[in-house]
Design an enzyme around this catalytic site. Structure first.
Site, PDB file in Angstrom:
ATOM      1  N   ASP A 142       1.164  -1.023   0.034  1.00  0.00           N
ATOM      2  CA  ASP A 142       0.072   0.153  -0.098  1.00  0.00           C
ATOM      3  C   ASP A 142       0.829   1.081  -0.171  1.00  0.00           C
ATOM      4  O   ASP A 142       2.228   1.003   0.248  1.00  0.00           O
ATOM      5  CB  ASP A 142      -0.955   0.060   1.200  1.00  0.00           C
ATOM      6  CG  ASP A 142      -1.789  -1.053   1.127  1.00  0.00           C
ATOM      7  OD1 ASP A 142      -2.282  -1.744   0.308  1.00  0.00           O
ATOM      8  OD2 ASP A 142      -2.414  -1.338   2.359  1.00  0.00           O
TER       9      ASP A 142
ATOM     10  N   ASP B 188       1.261   4.648   2.291  1.00  0.00           N
ATOM     11  CA  ASP B 188       0.886   5.323   3.399  1.00  0.00           C
ATOM     12  C   ASP B 188       1.554   6.616   3.273  1.00  0.00           C
ATOM     13  O   ASP B 188       2.529   7.017   3.001  1.00  0.00           O
ATOM     14  CB  ASP B 188       1.372   4.587   4.596  1.00  0.00           C
ATOM     15  CG  ASP B 188       0.783   3.073   4.789  1.00  0.00           C
ATOM     16  OD1 ASP B 188      -0.397   3.001   4.648  1.00  0.00           O
ATOM     17  OD2 ASP B 188       1.665   2.314   4.988  1.00  0.00           O
TER      18      ASP B 188
END
Length: 204
Positions: A129, A131
């Site tokens: 992901d 962040d």
């Protein structure tokens, strides 16, 4: 050097400063000169709560670092992607940069993306992901949060944005939602609040 804030990367901690029962991988990380990341927790004066990052999610260790040992400090907003990358998370960073720059607020990558950009250590993978930390010293309307979230949700990977308010951190995705209260994370722990910019409510 400014006071360390959550998600800052700090260099200077040595293996000798680890607890005696620290895992071998943590010793190796510090022996290699890698940084630690500031986490949200209370400490005695002269100390800061930090976390060590090894290989994979299983290798995480929360410890404390002496402020006097800090040799270098790097904030998320000092990190930017450079050039092209095979990783979706770094591609996403490049694609959302203009959107976040247009907000006029300080922002930067955290998590694996921030760590890899700061150290050169390859920690990203195909499912990583992105962040991000967005500093919001003044209140952001929920309508603005929804608008920002919509503009970020078309990226090549999942993006998790944390809004850093004067009282702590909240998830952009939650603030853009419909729940009356959202989870605020601070050094004192996590709690549900209606206004994450209201210091009196957050401290109650």
């Amino acid at each position: 050097m400014s006071a360390p804030q959550p998600h800052d990367l700090l260099w200077g901690m040595t293996p000798a400063a680890l607890p005696v029962d620290a895992p071998a991988w943590a010793t190796q990380v510090l022996a290699a000169g890698q940084p630690v990341v500031v986490r949200r927790a209370c400490c005695a004066a002269g100390w800061v709560a930090v976390g060590l990052r090894g290989e994979g999610r299983a290798q995480r260790l929360g410890v404390q670092m002496r402020l006097a040992d800090i040799r270098r400090q790097l904030r998320p907003e000092a990190l930017r992607g450079q050039g092209t990358s095979p990783w979706a998370a770094l591609q996403a960073l490049a694609s959302v940069a203009p959107v976040l720059d247009a907000c006029g607020l300080a922002w930067g990558p955290t998590g694996g993306v921030g760590y890899q950009l700061a150290t050169g250590v390859e920690v990203l993978h195909a499912a990583s992901d992105l962040d991000l930390l967005l500093r919001t010293p003044r209140p952001m309307s929920r309508a603005k949060a929804r608008e920002l979230l919509d503009s970020l949700d078309c990226s090549p990977c999942r993006i998790d944005v944390q809004l850093q308010t004067p009282a702590g951190g909240i998830a952009l995705r939650e603030w853009a939602g419909v729940a009356q209260r959202v989870l605020l994370k601070s050094a004192l722990g996590a709690r549900l609040v209606a206004d994450p910019w209201n210091l009196l409510e957050c401290a109650a």
